[in-house]
Design a protein around this motif. Structure first.
Motif, PDB file in Angstrom:
ATOM      1  N   THR A 190       0.694  -0.963   0.196  1.00  0.00           N
ATOM      2  CA  THR A 190      -0.030  -0.382  -0.590  1.00  0.00           C
ATOM      3  C   THR A 190       0.434   1.341  -0.096  1.00  0.00           C
ATOM      4  O   THR A 190       0.221   2.364  -0.798  1.00  0.00           O
ATOM      5  N   VAL A 191       2.130   0.933   0.580  1.00  0.00           N
ATOM      6  CA  VAL A 191       2.641   2.799   0.766  1.00  0.00           C
ATOM      7  C   VAL A 191       3.265   2.823  -1.129  1.00  0.00           C
ATOM      8  O   VAL A 191       4.096   3.717  -1.064  1.00  0.00           O
ATOM      9  N   VAL A 192       3.372   1.874  -1.487  1.00  0.00           N
ATOM     10  CA  VAL A 192       3.177   2.252  -3.875  1.00  0.00           C
ATOM     11  C   VAL A 192       2.164   2.128  -3.933  1.00  0.00           C
ATOM     12  O   VAL A 192       2.940   0.732  -4.811  1.00  0.00           O
ATOM     13  N   PRO A 193       1.685   2.811  -3.936  1.00  0.00           N
ATOM     14  CA  PRO A 193      -0.057   2.714  -5.168  1.00  0.00           C
ATOM     15  C   PRO A 193       0.786   1.347  -6.194  1.00  0.00           C
ATOM     16  O   PRO A 193      -0.507   0.713  -6.761  1.00  0.00           O
ATOM     17  N   PHE A 194       1.917   2.166  -7.178  1.00  0.00           N
ATOM     18  CA  PHE A 194       2.074   1.207  -8.517  1.00  0.00           C
ATOM     19  C   PHE A 194       2.147   0.044  -8.416  1.00  0.00           C
ATOM     20  O   PHE A 194       2.463  -0.714  -9.272  1.00  0.00           O
ATOM     21  N   PHE A 195       2.671  -0.284  -6.936  1.00  0.00           N
ATOM     22  CA  PHE A 195       2.860  -1.798  -6.553  1.00  0.00           C
ATOM     23  C   PHE A 195       1.623  -2.724  -7.212  1.00  0.00           C
ATOM     24  O   PHE A 195       1.853  -4.200  -6.907  1.00  0.00           O
ATOM     25  N   ASN A 196       0.228  -2.886  -7.011  1.00  0.00           N
ATOM     26  CA  ASN A 196      -0.596  -3.349  -7.357  1.00  0.00           C
ATOM     27  C   ASN A 196      -0.723  -3.810  -8.838  1.00  0.00           C
ATOM     28  O   ASN A 196      -1.613  -2.910  -8.783  1.00  0.00           O
ATOM     29  N   ASP A 197       0.110  -4.328  -9.090  1.00  0.00           N
ATOM     30  CA  ASP A 197       0.120  -5.193  -9.936  1.00  0.00           C
ATOM     31  C   ASP A 197       0.897  -6.601 -10.843  1.00  0.00           C
ATOM     32  O   ASP A 197       1.796  -6.648 -10.017  1.00  0.00           O
ATOM     33  N   PRO A 198       0.006  -7.311 -10.413  1.00  0.00           N
ATOM     34  CA  PRO A 198       0.320  -8.479 -10.773  1.00  0.00           C
ATOM     35  C   PRO A 198       1.775  -8.701 -11.049  1.00  0.00           C
ATOM     36  O   PRO A 198       2.529  -9.426 -10.368  1.00  0.00           O
ATOM     37  N   ALA A 199       2.304  -7.667 -12.090  1.00  0.00           N
ATOM     38  CA  ALA A 199       3.411  -8.095 -13.173  1.00  0.00           C
ATOM     39  C   ALA A 199       4.611  -7.457 -12.544  1.00  0.00           C
ATOM     40  O   ALA A 199       5.559  -8.982 -12.536  1.00  0.00           O
ATOM     41  N   LEU A 200       4.221  -6.788 -11.765  1.00  0.00           N
ATOM     42  CA  LEU A 200       5.355  -6.110 -10.645  1.00  0.00           C
ATOM     43  C   LEU A 200       5.767  -7.575  -9.534  1.00  0.00           C
ATOM     44  O   LEU A 200       6.959  -7.405  -9.538  1.00  0.00           O
ATOM     45  N   VAL A 201       4.604  -8.165  -9.138  1.00  0.00           N
ATOM     46  CA  VAL A 201       4.970  -8.992  -7.853  1.00  0.00           C
ATOM     47  C   VAL A 201       5.613 -10.040  -8.493  1.00  0.00           C
ATOM     48  O   VAL A 201       6.025 -10.593  -7.580  1.00  0.00           O
ATOM     49  N   ARG A 202       4.520 -10.429  -9.665  1.00  0.00           N
ATOM     50  CA  ARG A 202       5.988 -11.714 -10.295  1.00  0.00           C
ATOM     51  C   ARG A 202       7.545 -10.817  -9.997  1.00  0.00           C
ATOM     52  O   ARG A 202       8.316 -11.462 -10.237  1.00  0.00           O
ATOM     53  N   ALA A 203       7.614 -10.012 -10.705  1.00  0.00           N
ATOM     54  CA  ALA A 203       9.128  -9.250 -11.215  1.00  0.00           C
ATOM     55  C   ALA A 203       9.756  -9.519  -9.702  1.00  0.00           C
ATOM     56  O   ALA A 203      11.075  -9.906 -10.069  1.00  0.00           O
ATOM     57  N   SER A 204       9.055  -9.170  -9.024  1.00  0.00           N
ATOM     58  CA  SER A 204       9.450  -8.796  -7.649  1.00  0.00           C
ATOM     59  C   SER A 204      10.284 -10.308  -6.961  1.00  0.00           C
ATOM     60  O   SER A 204      11.268 -10.303  -6.616  1.00  0.00           O
ATOM     61  N   GLY A 205       9.175 -11.094  -6.889  1.00  0.00           N
ATOM     62  CA  GLY A 205       9.010 -12.660  -6.415  1.00  0.00           C
ATOM     63  C   GLY A 205       9.582 -13.638  -7.132  1.00  0.00           C
ATOM     64  O   GLY A 205      10.324 -14.030  -6.906  1.00  0.00           O
ATOM     65  N   ASP A 206       9.296 -13.806  -7.891  1.00  0.00           N
ATOM     66  CA  ASP A 206       9.705 -15.199  -8.828  1.00  0.00           C
ATOM     67  C   ASP A 206      11.381 -15.146  -9.691  1.00  0.00           C
ATOM     68  O   ASP A 206      11.545 -14.760 -10.612  1.00  0.00           O
ATOM     69  N   HIS A 207      11.923 -15.640  -8.695  1.00  0.00           N
ATOM     70  CA  HIS A 207      13.253 -16.002 -10.405  1.00  0.00           C
ATOM     71  C   HIS A 207      13.587 -17.049 -10.093  1.00  0.00           C
ATOM     72  O   HIS A 207      14.746 -17.588  -9.806  1.00  0.00           O
ATOM     73  N   PHE A 208      12.565 -18.174  -9.950  1.00  0.00           N
ATOM     74  CA  PHE A 208      12.935 -19.605  -9.713  1.00  0.00           C
ATOM     75  C   PHE A 208      14.130 -19.753 -10.520  1.00  0.00           C
ATOM     76  O   PHE A 208      13.809 -20.103 -12.219  1.00  0.00           O
ATOM     77  N   PRO A 209      15.226 -20.259 -10.336  1.00  0.00           N
ATOM     78  CA  PRO A 209      16.242 -20.533 -11.327  1.00  0.00           C
ATOM     79  C   PRO A 209      16.364 -21.900 -12.177  1.00  0.00           C
ATOM     80  O   PRO A 209      17.083 -22.363 -13.097  1.00  0.00           O
ATOM     81  N   TYR A 210      15.864 -22.720 -11.796  1.00  0.00           N
ATOM     82  CA  TYR A 210      15.704 -24.320 -12.550  1.00  0.00           C
ATOM     83  C   TYR A 210      15.021 -24.563 -13.374  1.00  0.00           C
ATOM     84  O   TYR A 210      14.006 -23.856 -13.510  1.00  0.00           O
ATOM     85  N   ARG A 211      15.238 -25.368 -14.477  1.00  0.00           N
ATOM     86  CA  ARG A 211      14.834 -25.702 -15.797  1.00  0.00           C
ATOM     87  C   ARG A 211      13.764 -26.887 -15.715  1.00  0.00           C
ATOM     88  O   ARG A 211      13.662 -27.974 -16.181  1.00  0.00           O
ATOM     89  N   VAL A 212      12.464 -26.848 -15.288  1.00  0.00           N
ATOM     90  CA  VAL A 212      11.453 -26.823 -14.877  1.00  0.00           C
ATOM     91  C   VAL A 212      10.165 -26.056 -15.565  1.00  0.00           C
ATOM     92  O   VAL A 212       9.775 -25.022 -14.548  1.00  0.00           O
TER      93      VAL A 212
END
Ligand code: FES
Ligand code: FES
Lengths: 670, 176
Positions: free
Chosen positions: A432-454
């Motif tokens: 909530t402190v950064v209203p522009f973060f209300n976006d699944p694409a940004l959340v995914r960019a921040s969270g998902d760094h899965f490095p494996y070949r699956v």
């Protein structure tokens, strides 16, 4: 604010005295980061605040290396907020060293090249025959000249006329070498000045009565008793945050707040964090169609977390009658804070000064400036500088928390037991402190760094946050990475394959994680313990973590953690290890018990008594292996937390025989 | 360097709104005597910080739950946030500022590069000084026991443990 190092720090208060113009003119200031005087003083201006991540140390080492001086001779100055002058100043995204690496080295090298050119001119020899060494320019036949004697000549040379070359890494004498932090004497003598230590003349102190329930607002104020407390000078209503009691001294402000009567109205007195978690579970996106039989599925439920920096929030502001604003604060973002203040208060940028003090931890919370605005409001009301101090209780109960989240992971596995497809559904809240973060694409960019070949799919549902949420070390990677690595551990256990080998088989052969896993496992090797393993890649850095957990008196205990980390060039190895150790201890704390809960509309935890942060008797031995590298530095501050948490949780699962279902791994979540 | 009679009046201009007469209390801090003009119930922490300008002892919670304010009073390690000026008047108070430059604990904290943000460290160091006075050669378990109520939010515990061990060794070497 100026901090002098070493002996100077131990003996003198630093008073800034305006310099006579003639002397100032002779100084060598080839850029905004470096200043040399003809008295031999060398000052480095650090663009980013130091919140414990070692920005000051890194800046000094980068300049000292290229300038060829002993880092102990350098005086550290903290840059005021001014992004036009110093570039981005926010401590965020693990970027401090990464982004200072080039500009600060170039700053030091420019000064060195000018000093060499000045010496060469004086001697009448080609620059190429001269060398900078340890505060002198030396020439095989002409002898040597001290920098101090060359400053005036060098200052007269146009920096653009001298080619600037950086030292090749093999010539480094400072970077990557063992040494302690530059402010170690200040910290151990009590002289280090944090925001809470600011004492401008006539500064008053304010503490704020805040809403007892989420969303409650002030209905009425009875301030008679508060005003009667000796030393209280004013009671100042703040917008929605509450009511400030301003006093001459901290103790009086605290006593005044205790005596203040505020009637609150509205708010959600029924809110319960367990219900929020249930709702998030129901909001999980439907799983995609799997290309085969799902062999394993797991759900992880993660709680609210508070930042709880050791130095509670505070800021000092002085707003004068003629509209000049000065702020001293332990902020993560002096430049951004200055710009936002000018905007909000409609002041010319030139009338707003923001000085970053040392910060007693940040972890993301101090990128916000809510406390600064409170100080400005109070200063305007009492026409004095005012320091607003959040009590620990304020800090825990009115934080911008890490969002809760629920994760469901599924995998299809092949005949060898290795996953051939994965899916990861997440339900969480935006920041909530950064209203522009209300976006699944940004959340995914921040969270998902899965490095494996699956191959597989990640889908995210964002629900409205029921309370204030913000950046917490590692941001969404702390949740996504934890869930993914815990799940991978469960898959390896199911396949009865060693945790390290399992991951190595799934990684691309050229992954930086492959050697790191090997190094961590080899260094860690100790039989007879329950072991957890996890990896993480982010901020151009990579890390592998191995953790041992035992059970003592029925409680899981983390006994030993080994991390192998590739951060590119390790500018300050002790600082690199410290950041990894910090991430590991955040993991110990949050996996084994620290969480924020809400009952009947109130945050339950109010201090380190009930926010179960780890103590020294829960601290494992930690080994950090720094991989040799000549890549430019990657980010580090947020790298270790997600894999350390997953490795510890998986080790607990192995020790207790109970699968991980969330965080913390013991007791009720939420 | 005697400052007897140095009073909080030094901050004159701040005290003009006092409405009740308050008593003078004599504090002995780091070998210097100060007369402070505050209510007796004032927490020692705030007297040190706001009246004497000794900001080494830190505020972390105000309720005795974090150890950031730990200082020595006579031979005890005291949470100065929950201990009052009236209680401690006349006793020997030592804050981190009062540790000699060559004190084994300071030397060890520097050698081990313990601090991250550094905010908890004055309290950690004073707790360590207290431990080593009564137990010059503590085991890891004894270190953990003595320092378990000092929170370090940055997670420097494993260096703190190593620094206490080193300080113990330096202290013993100095004694021999
Ligand atoms: S401030 Fe005294 S124990 Fe926390
Ligand atoms: S070093 Fe930051 S709280 Fe201990």
């Amino acid at each position: 604010m100026i901090t002098r190092r070493g002996f100077l720090a131990a003996t003198a208060f630093v008073v800034s005295v305006p310099m006579p113009v003639s002397a100032a003119a002779r100084d060598l200031r080839p850029n905004v980061f470096v200043r040399l005087t003809s008295d031999g003083e060398i000052t480095v201006t650090v663009p980013r605040p130091d919140t414990g991540q070692g920005a000051r140390t890194a800046a000094v080492l980068l300049v000292a290396e290229e300038l060829s001086v002993d880092p102990d001779r350098v005086v550290v100055e903290q840059a005021p907020g001014d992004t036009a002058k110093y570039g981005p100043q926010m401590v965020a995204g693990s970027s401090s060293v990464q982004q200072m690496f080039q500009p600060l080295r170039t700053a030091g090298a420019t000064a060195r090249c000018l000093l060499v050119a000045a010496a060469a001119a004086r001697w009448g020899v080609p620059s190429g025959e001269c060398q900078a060494r340890d505060g002198f320019v030396v020439h095989p036949s002409r002898g040597r000249l001290a920098y101090a004697d060359l400053v005036a000549d060098a200052a007269a040379i146009d920096p653009a006329s001298v080619p600037v070359t950086l030292k090749p890494p093999r010539e480094w004498r400072v970077l990557g070498r063992p040494r302690v932090r530059v402010d170690v004497h200040d910290v151990t003598s009590g002289k280090a000045k944090f925001g809470i230590d600011v004492s401008e003349p006539r500064t008053a102190v304010a503490v704020v009565a805040r809403p007892p329930w989420l969303g409650a607002t002030v209905a009425s104020i009875d301030d008679a008793a508060a005003r009667a407390v000796e030393g209280v000078v004013a009671v100042v209503p703040l917008d929605s945050a509450g009511v400030a009691v301003v006093a001459n001294r901290t103790a009086a402000a605290l006593a005044g707040r205790a005596a203040l009567r505020v009637t609150w109205t509205g708010g959600n007195t029924a809110a319960d964090s367990r219900d929020w978690l249930t709702e998030l579970g129901q909001a999980l996106p439907a799983p995609p169609t799997a290309p085969g039989t799902v062999a394993l599925q797991a759900t992880y439920r993660l709680p609210l977390l508070a930042h709880a920096p050791m130095e509670p929030h505070n800021a000092t502001a002085s707003l004068t009658a003629d509209g000049k604003l000065t702020v001293w604060a332990p902020t993560q973002d002096p430049g951004g804070t200055r710009e936002r203040l000018a905007q909000i208060l409609r002041l010319p940028l030139g009338d707003v000064s923001v000085f970053a003090t040392l910060a007693g931890g940040g972890f993301g919370r101090r990128a916000e400036f809510d406390v600064v605005l409170e100080a400005v409001t109070c200063s305007r009301a009492v026409q004095r500088p005012v320091k607003v101090l959040w009590t620990r209780d304020d800090d825990m109960r009115h934080d911008s928390y890490r969002p809760m989240s629920v994760h469901r992971l599924s995998a299809v596995v092949g005949p060898t037991g290795l996953p051939t497809w994965r899916s990861h559904e997440v339900a969480t809240w935006p920041l909530t402190v950064v209203p522009f973060f209300n976006d699944p694409a940004l959340v995914r960019a921040s969270g998902d760094h899965f490095p494996y070949r699956v191959p597989g799919e990640v889908s995210i549902a964002l629900r409205p946050a029921p309370l204030r949420t913000g950046f917490w070390r590692a941001v969404y990677a702390g949740q996504f990475g934890y869930a993914e690595e815990c799940f991978l551990s469960a898959l390896a256990a199911r396949a009865k394959i060693d945790q390290v080998a399992f991951r190595q088989r799934l990684l691309p052969p050229d992954s930086r994680l492959v050697p790191l896993l090997r190094q961590a496992a080899r260094a860690h090797c100790r039989p007879g313990h329950h072991r957890g393993v996890a990896c993480h890649v982010d901020y151009d850095s990579a890390i592998a973590v191995v953790a041992d957990v035992g059970v003592r008196a029925g409680r899981p205990t983390v006994e030993r953690v080994t991390a192998a980390v590739d951060v590119g060039v390790a500018v300050h190895p002790s600082g690199v290890r410290a950041q990894v150790e910090g991430g590991v201890m955040d993991a110990v704390s949050t996996v084994l018990g620290a969480q924020i809960t809400v009952r009947e509309g109130r945050v339950v935890e109010s201090s380190f008594r009930d926010y179960r942060w780890a103590r020294i008797d829960e601290a494992p031995d930690i080994d950090v292996i720094i991989a040799a590298s000549d890549r430019p530095p990657g980010g580090l501050g947020e790298l270790a937390y997600p894999p350390a948490a997953a490795a510890i949780a998986s080790a607990v699962a192995s020790a207790t025989g109970r699968a991980v279902t969330g965080m913390p791994v013991t007791g009720e979540v939420g | 360097m005697v400052a007897v009679g140095w009073t909080s009046k030094k901050f004159s201009g701040l005290n003009d709104s006092r409405k009740v007469h308050v008593a003078m209390h004599r504090l002995r801090v780091n070998g210097i005597e100060y007369d402070v003009d505050v209510p007796g119930g004032t927490p020692l922490l705030w007297a040190l910080r706001d009246e004497l300008g000794l900001t080494g002892a830190k505020y972390g919670c105000g309720i005795g739950a974090c150890g950031a304010c730990t200082s020595l009073v006579d031979d005890r390690a005291v949470r100065t946030c929950v201990s009052t000026v009236a209680e401690q008047a006349g006793r020997r108070v030592t804050t981190v500022e009062g540790l000699p430059v060559d004190h084994p604990v300071r030397r060890a904290w520097i050698a081990m590069d313990v601090a991250q943000c550094g905010y908890c460290q004055p309290g950690q160091m004073m707790a360590a000084v207290h431990l080593l006075r009564s137990n010059p050669d503590p085991t890891d378990a004894q270190i953990d026991e003595a320092l378990r109520d000092n929170v370090c939010r940055c997670g420097t515990y494993h260096r703190i443990r190593a620094a206490v061990r080193l300080a113990a060794r330096l202290g013993r070497e100095a004694a021999e």
